[in-house]
Design a protein around this motif. Structure first.
Motif, short mmCIF file in Angstrom:
data_model
loop_
_atom_site.label_atom_id
_atom_site.label_comp_id
_atom_site.label_asym_id
_atom_site.label_seq_id
_atom_site.Cartn_x
_atom_site.Cartn_y
_atom_site.Cartn_z
N SER A 8 0.83 -1.20 0.00
CA SER A 8 0.00 0.00 0.00
C SER A 8 0.87 1.26 0.00
CB SER A 8 -0.93 -0.03 1.22
OG SER A 8 -1.79 1.06 1.21
N LEU A 9 1.93 1.26 0.79
CA LEU A 9 2.85 2.39 0.82
C LEU A 9 3.50 2.59 -0.54
CD1 LEU A 9 4.37 4.61 2.35
CD2 LEU A 9 6.01 2.86 3.07
N ARG A 12 1.09 4.17 -2.86
CA ARG A 12 0.88 5.58 -2.51
C ARG A 12 2.04 6.43 -3.03
NH1 ARG A 12 -2.23 9.83 -1.46
NH2 ARG A 12 -1.54 11.07 0.28
N LEU A 16 1.62 9.39 -5.86
CA LEU A 16 2.04 10.78 -5.61
C LEU A 16 3.12 11.22 -6.58
CD1 LEU A 16 2.07 10.89 -1.71
CD2 LEU A 16 0.56 12.16 -3.25
N LEU A 67 2.28 9.93 4.31
CA LEU A 67 2.49 8.76 3.46
C LEU A 67 1.97 7.50 4.14
CD1 LEU A 67 6.05 9.29 1.92
CD2 LEU A 67 3.85 9.37 0.74
N GLY A 70 -1.79 7.45 4.39
CA GLY A 70 -2.39 7.24 3.08
C GLY A 70 -2.46 5.78 2.69
N THR A 71 -1.92 4.89 3.52
CA THR A 71 -1.92 3.46 3.21
C THR A 71 -3.10 2.74 3.84
OG1 THR A 71 -0.54 2.94 5.11
CG2 THR A 71 0.60 3.42 3.06
N GLU A 74 -8.61 2.66 0.50
CA GLU A 74 -9.75 3.48 0.09
C GLU A 74 -11.02 2.93 0.72
OE1 GLU A 74 -9.65 6.25 -1.64
OE2 GLU A 74 -7.51 6.10 -1.93
N ARG A 104 -7.99 9.56 4.97
CA ARG A 104 -7.55 9.74 3.60
C ARG A 104 -8.76 9.91 2.68
NH1 ARG A 104 -4.74 5.27 -0.16
NH2 ARG A 104 -4.39 6.61 -1.92
N GLN A 184 -5.75 18.65 -0.26
CA GLN A 184 -5.36 17.32 -0.74
C GLN A 184 -5.56 17.25 -2.24
OE1 GLN A 184 -3.45 16.02 1.62
NE2 GLN A 184 -4.40 14.04 1.41
N THR A 186 -5.78 14.43 -4.91
CA THR A 186 -5.90 12.99 -5.02
C THR A 186 -5.08 12.52 -6.21
OG1 THR A 186 -8.12 13.16 -4.15
CG2 THR A 186 -7.51 11.07 -5.17
#
Length: 187
Positions: A8-9, A12, A16, A67, A70-71, A74, A104, A184, A186
């Motif tokens: 997931s990281l 992300r 980005l 960061l 953000g993991t 969703e 997030r 933010q 996206t």
């Protein structure tokens, strides 16, 4: 770090990087890391140290805590979101610590920042707008060519995207606290 968190990281970081129009090679150079390592990280095959994560975050104009937060994956957001005083992801942010105050995927990323640093460090520049409100102590905010300001409790400062900024304590013997709200984007 769990395998799922590493994947997931990596996703992300990739999202980005692409949202900011950076190539893998450019991000590696700006972060001071190797291209092969970043490639493995983005594919979920390597976990970064906190130091490496900090370098990546700075090159992307974000922070380690953002960061990592953000993991979380969703999900559909309810119309309201309550975060209690002892809740919210916490982690390093510049020379201090931040606590994220919303999940997030929200339009804004509010956070509480606590610091006591005397050295403002390097300038941060990112595309997103940012709003600062000093809630305790006193901070010196350096905006490069845009000026330098001392913020005390109740003082606020709005920064348009692209304005370089850094901050430190205005009183070496006292910590300070800021409420930061970032726009933010996206990926």
């Amino acid at each position: 770090m769990s395998d799922e968190l590493v994947r997931s990281l990596g996703a992300r970081v990739r999202a980005l990087r692409r949202a900011r129009g950076l190539t893998l090679t450019t991000l590696a150079a700006e972060a001071g890391l190797s291209h092969p390592f970043l490639s493995k990280l983005e594919r979920g095959l390597a976990a970064p140290s906190m130091a490496s994560l900090g370098q990546i975050a700075q090159a992307l104009g974000t922070s380690q805590v953002e960061l990592l937060a953000g993991t979380e994956g969703e999900r559909e957001h309810p119309a309201t979101e309550l975060v209690r005083a002892d809740e919210g992801p916490r982690g390093p942010y510049g020379f201090g610590e931040a606590r994220l105050l919303a999940g997030r995927g929200r339009r804004f990323q509010p956070m509480e920042y606590r610091g006591a640093n005397r050295d403002p460090g390097d300038f941060y520049t990112h595309a997103e707008d940012e709003f600062l409100l000093c809630t305790a102590g006193s901070a010196l905010v350096d905006l490069g060519d845009h000026g330098r300001h001392r913020l005390g409790p109740g003082d606020s400062l709005y920064l348009s995207g692209g304005v370089p900024h850094r901050w430190c304590t205005a009183r070496p013997d006292r910590p300070y606290r800021l409420m930061i709200v970032k726009e933010q984007r996206t990926p």
